[in-house]
Design a protein around this motif. Structure first.
Motif, PDB file in Angstrom:
ATOM      1  N   ASP A 431       0.813  -1.212   0.000  1.00 57.14           N
ATOM      2  CA  ASP A 431       0.000   0.000   0.000  1.00 57.14           C
ATOM      3  C   ASP A 431       0.851   1.268   0.000  1.00 57.14           C
ATOM      4  OD1 ASP A 431      -2.475  -1.379   0.130  1.00 57.14           O
ATOM      5  OD2 ASP A 431      -2.168  -1.710   2.262  1.00 57.14           O
ATOM      6  N   MET A 432       2.172   1.117  -0.004  1.00 53.69           N
ATOM      7  CA  MET A 432       3.046   2.282   0.074  1.00 53.69           C
ATOM      8  C   MET A 432       4.139   2.276  -0.996  1.00 53.69           C
ATOM      9  SD  MET A 432       1.541   3.542   2.726  1.00 53.69           S
ATOM     10  CE  MET A 432       2.455   4.801   3.607  1.00 53.69           C
ATOM     11  N   MET A 433       4.162   1.281  -1.876  1.00 52.95           N
ATOM     12  CA  MET A 433       5.302   1.067  -2.770  1.00 52.95           C
ATOM     13  C   MET A 433       5.248   1.865  -4.065  1.00 52.95           C
ATOM     14  SD  MET A 433       4.364  -2.745  -4.234  1.00 52.95           S
ATOM     15  CE  MET A 433       5.518  -2.686  -5.603  1.00 52.95           C
ATOM     16  N   SER A 434       4.259   2.736  -4.207  1.00 48.03           N
ATOM     17  CA  SER A 434       4.128   3.531  -5.427  1.00 48.03           C
ATOM     18  C   SER A 434       3.518   4.890  -5.098  1.00 48.03           C
ATOM     19  CB  SER A 434       3.223   2.793  -6.425  1.00 48.03           C
ATOM     20  OG  SER A 434       2.748   3.667  -7.434  1.00 48.03           O
ATOM     21  N   PRO A 435       3.891   5.928  -5.855  1.00 45.86           N
ATOM     22  CA  PRO A 435       3.252   7.231  -5.638  1.00 45.86           C
ATOM     23  C   PRO A 435       1.733   7.186  -5.794  1.00 45.86           C
ATOM     24  CG  PRO A 435       5.165   7.460  -7.065  1.00 45.86           C
ATOM     25  CD  PRO A 435       4.928   5.992  -6.908  1.00 45.86           C
ATOM     26  N   LEU A 436       1.218   6.227  -6.561  1.00 43.30           N
ATOM     27  CA  LEU A 436      -0.215   6.173  -6.808  1.00 43.30           C
ATOM     28  C   LEU A 436      -1.003   5.533  -5.679  1.00 43.30           C
ATOM     29  CD1 LEU A 436      -0.411   5.270 -10.607  1.00 43.30           C
ATOM     30  CD2 LEU A 436      -0.625   7.509  -9.506  1.00 43.30           C
ATOM     31  N   ASN A 437      -0.312   4.851  -4.753  1.00 40.99           N
ATOM     32  CA  ASN A 437      -1.075   4.270  -3.644  1.00 40.99           C
ATOM     33  C   ASN A 437      -0.533   4.649  -2.275  1.00 40.99           C
ATOM     34  OD1 ASN A 437       1.125   2.430  -3.187  1.00 40.99           O
ATOM     35  ND2 ASN A 437       0.274   1.055  -4.720  1.00 40.99           N
ATOM     36  N   HIS A 438       0.604   5.340  -2.219  1.00 44.90           N
ATOM     37  CA  HIS A 438       1.141   5.780  -0.930  1.00 44.90           C
ATOM     38  C   HIS A 438       0.135   6.741  -0.297  1.00 44.90           C
ATOM     39  CE1 HIS A 438       3.763   7.647   2.039  1.00 44.90           C
ATOM     40  NE2 HIS A 438       4.657   6.683   1.813  1.00 44.90           N
ATOM     41  N   PHE A 439      -0.360   6.396   0.888  1.00 40.10           N
ATOM     42  CA  PHE A 439      -1.457   7.149   1.495  1.00 40.10           C
ATOM     43  C   PHE A 439      -1.194   8.655   1.525  1.00 40.10           C
ATOM     44  CE2 PHE A 439      -2.215   2.982   3.660  1.00 40.10           C
ATOM     45  CZ  PHE A 439      -3.481   2.757   3.161  1.00 40.10           C
ATOM     46  N   CYS A 445      -3.296  17.084  -2.096  1.00 36.25           N
ATOM     47  CA  CYS A 445      -4.296  18.116  -2.420  1.00 36.25           C
ATOM     48  C   CYS A 445      -5.724  17.567  -2.412  1.00 36.25           C
ATOM     49  CB  CYS A 445      -3.988  18.771  -3.761  1.00 36.25           C
ATOM     50  SG  CYS A 445      -2.402  19.646  -3.800  1.00 36.25           S
ATOM     51  N   SER A 446      -6.019  16.678  -1.475  1.00 34.53           N
ATOM     52  CA  SER A 446      -7.375  16.141  -1.339  1.00 34.53           C
ATOM     53  C   SER A 446      -7.824  16.282   0.106  1.00 34.53           C
ATOM     54  CB  SER A 446      -7.420  14.665  -1.756  1.00 34.53           C
ATOM     55  OG  SER A 446      -6.690  13.859  -0.842  1.00 34.53           O
ATOM     56  N   GLY A 450      -4.755  15.376   7.268  1.00 33.27           N
ATOM     57  CA  GLY A 450      -3.451  16.011   7.156  1.00 33.27           C
ATOM     58  C   GLY A 450      -3.403  17.057   6.071  1.00 33.27           C
ATOM     59  N   ARG A 451      -4.200  16.857   5.016  1.00 32.12           N
ATOM     60  CA  ARG A 451      -4.408  17.845   3.945  1.00 32.12           C
ATOM     61  C   ARG A 451      -3.108  18.443   3.403  1.00 32.12           C
ATOM     62  NH1 ARG A 451      -8.707  17.631   7.253  1.00 32.12           N
ATOM     63  NH2 ARG A 451     -10.782  17.862   6.359  1.00 32.12           N
ATOM     64  N   SER A 452      -2.132  17.594   3.108  1.00 33.78           N
ATOM     65  CA  SER A 452      -0.899  18.073   2.484  1.00 33.78           C
ATOM     66  C   SER A 452      -1.154  18.336   1.006  1.00 33.78           C
ATOM     67  CB  SER A 452       0.219  17.042   2.656  1.00 33.78           C
ATOM     68  OG  SER A 452      -0.172  15.773   2.177  1.00 33.78           O
ATOM     69  N   CYS A 453      -0.482  19.358   0.467  1.00 31.53           N
ATOM     70  CA  CYS A 453      -0.755  19.742  -0.925  1.00 31.53           C
ATOM     71  C   CYS A 453       0.455  20.414  -1.550  1.00 31.53           C
ATOM     72  CB  CYS A 453      -1.954  20.694  -0.977  1.00 31.53           C
ATOM     73  SG  CYS A 453      -2.476  21.131  -2.657  1.00 31.53           S
ATOM     74  N   ASP A 454       0.830  19.929  -2.713  1.00 30.60           N
ATOM     75  CA  ASP A 454       1.902  20.514  -3.499  1.00 30.60           C
ATOM     76  C   ASP A 454       1.510  20.351  -4.969  1.00 30.60           C
ATOM     77  OD1 ASP A 454       4.284  20.905  -5.042  1.00 30.60           O
ATOM     78  OD2 ASP A 454       5.493  20.540  -3.251  1.00 30.60           O
ATOM     79  N   ALA A 455       1.325  21.446  -5.679  1.00 27.09           N
ATOM     80  CA  ALA A 455       0.874  21.395  -7.074  1.00 27.09           C
ATOM     81  C   ALA A 455       1.852  20.619  -7.944  1.00 27.09           C
ATOM     82  CB  ALA A 455       0.680  22.810  -7.609  1.00 27.09           C
ATOM     83  N   ARG A 456       3.138  20.656  -7.603  1.00 27.08           N
ATOM     84  CA  ARG A 456       4.125  19.899  -8.373  1.00 27.08           C
ATOM     85  C   ARG A 456       3.822  18.406  -8.325  1.00 27.08           C
ATOM     86  NH1 ARG A 456       9.593  21.217  -5.587  1.00 27.08           N
ATOM     87  NH2 ARG A 456       8.187  20.890  -3.799  1.00 27.08           N
TER      88      ARG A 456
END
Length: 522
Positions: A431-439, A445-446, A450-456
């Motif tokens: 569940d953590m091994m890819s940018p697409l599923n790492h929580f 930006c969702s 924790g609401r972390s957000c970086d447009a990059r």
């Protein structure tokens, strides 16, 4: 995501550790064709499209099946699918089911069932919604063939259809799927085991039986892929009140398998000739994280967040928890786990344990002693990890307020944008091994705790999806990690495994953090 079982110290404090029971003699209590297992928790939700709970995913893999599946090296391989083709422009994907697939009630698995199941699953899953955004039409061509017509290329098609992250795209009969957000009320899959509803006893047991209609693939089993040949008649999932009771039952021979053993008992269990321990590596390990709240409090300031990279000593944390060296990675700087396809140290120069440097760096920020509210789960290994960090933070000049509670309260508190600063947690490697599923990266930006957000990162995630091959995706993953080290959505506190334990009478148990009971012999 998980919070660990109670530690020995916590159990002694609560009076729930029954040491004399460890002296019980092993005794056989099962029929030859039956296996009794204790999983991480009780199965409460039995609709695997309806939750991200890991225990429901474990249940799902026994009862349902998938079109594609991931092997132990992270590769995606066909499962229910016999074959597929892709047009030269990448806009048409055609799939053909294997012959002889049937649901538990005897009805054949059809292309229409696959289309209906995927539509239901995709609307509830972040990767599924990416697929829907690229989709023009998904249709059944005949009983065994279905087609995806895309508006734009979607190179990650197989990775999405074969992903093991919850919710998993399990296939179900179209007729049992309720409209809207309702949960299924009939548990009918096409997987290697059937669910015996009439024998389900909440708080006690759940019974699964060998699916005589199941048609396994010809290849050997490999993690979630390959041939799932069931060699037992019955799988009973038992619920235990606590870990010591489960350990005692394993030693006594009352159960055959326990998914997560408490670290305090590994010594005596390892010396027991009737018990085997399963140590795991790579994607079968866990990643511990401190999730930071970017929405309010001290960690709304990126400069303050950056200080934490100098205050987390992964070795020190895992030493404090008591994780033996053979069950951990000494230090892993990769957001995507170590010993995995996307492992990278990109940006990790920021993560050097340096308490004095942290104190100086904090003094250069705008931090002026505001409370850092640290949510901790009582008597868990995550609480130990948090306490180690709290002590380091206090020495650096942070005002830390350690608040201890149960996991349910943490879940409720973390959903709010204020009232907390960070909490410790750990999650399964797949569940953590890819940018697409790492929580903490995938939910950039969702409205996610924790609401972390970086447009990059948002732009890079889209680039990752469009990348044409694994090499290109690895390059994008490195760039995402560099941005994540600057953003600090979370700080890793360690990579480790929670060993499973099983009776020596079991043979051919597949080494995995996912409990799998196909191929097992008694």
């Amino acid at each position: 995501m998980f919070n660990a079982s109670p530690t020995r110290r916590g159990l002694l404090a609560s009076g729930s550790l029954a040491l004399p029971a460890l002296l019980l003699s092993p005794r056989a209590v099962h029929a030859a064709g039956s296996v009794t297992a204790v999983l991480e928790s009780e199965v409460v939700i039995v609709d695997p499209h309806a939750t991200t709970a890991a225990i429901t995913r474990s249940f799902g893999y026994q009862v349902f099946d998938t079109l594609f599946a991931q092997d132990s090296k992270g590769a995606i391989r066909p499962q229910m699918v016999e074959g597929h083709t892709v047009s030269a422009d990448g806009l048409t994907w055609a799939f053909t089911l294997r012959e002889g697939l049937a649901f538990h009630d005897g009805a054949p698995v059809t292309a229409a069932d696959c289309v209906a199941s995927l539509r239901r699953w995709a609307s509830r899953d972040s990767l599924g919604r990416m697929l829907l955004a690229a989709l023009r039409e998904m249709r059944a061509e005949d009983a065994r063939r279905f087609t995806f017509l895309l508006k734009e290329p979607f190179p990650l098609m197989l990775e999405v259809l074969g992903k093991p992250n919850a919710p998993v795209p399990f296939i179900m009969p179209e007729r049992i799927l309720p409209p809207g957000e309702g949960r299924i009320t009939e548990i009918i899959g096409s997987g290697p085991f059937t669910f015996e509803r009439d024998q389900w006893r909440t708080g006690d047991r759940m019974v699964l039986r060998r699916n005589a209609r199941y048609v396994p693939r010809a290849e050997p089993p490999d993690f979630l892929a390959g041939g799932k040949v069931v060699k037992i008649d019955e799988l009973m999932l038992r619920t235990m009140p606590d870990d010591p009771t489960g350990v005692n039952a394993l030693i006594a021979g009352e159960i055959d398998y326990m998914q997560y053993l408490p670290f305090d008992f590994l010594g005596p269990l390892g010396r027991n000739r009737n018990v085997r321990l399963m140590g795991l590596k790579g994607i079968d390990m866990f990643q511990g994280n401190f999730r930071l709240n970017h929405a309010s409090g001290p960690f709304a300031d990126p400069a303050v967040r950056q200080v934490l990279w100098k205050l987390v000593d992964q070795k020190g944390v895992m030493d404090a928890i008591g994780i033996p060296a053979e069950f951990r990675v000494e230090n892993c700087p990769s957001f995507w786990m170590c010993d995995t396809p996307l492992e990278t140290a990109a940006g990790a120069e920021a993560a050097r344990f340096d308490p004095e440097g942290a104190k100086a760096a904090l003094g250069r920020t705008g931090y002026r002693g505001e409370p850092v509210i640290m949510l901790q789960v009582f008597a868990s290994i995550s609480q130990t990890a948090a306490h180690v960090l709290a002590e380091n933070m206090k020495k650096a000049g942070f005002n830390v307020d350690e608040q201890v509670m149960d996991w349910g309260t943490v879940l409720a508190r973390r959903a709010r944008p204020d009232g907390w600063s960070l909490f410790p947690v750990y999650a399964n490697g797949v569940d953590m091994m890819s940018p697409l599923n790492h929580f903490y990266v995938a939910n950039n930006c969702s409205d996610y705790p924790g609401r972390s957000c970086d447009a990059r990162i948002t732009t890079l995630l889209e680039e990752f999806v469009r990348a044409p091959d694994a090499e290109a995706r690895k390059g994008v993953a490195e760039r995402i990690q560099r941005a994540a080290y600057e953003l600090v959505p979370s700080v890793m506190w360690g990579q480790f495994s929670r060993p499973a334990g099983y009776r020596a009478r079991l043979r051919n148990l597949i080494p995995s953090s996912f409990p799998m009971f196909w191929q097992v012999e008694v």
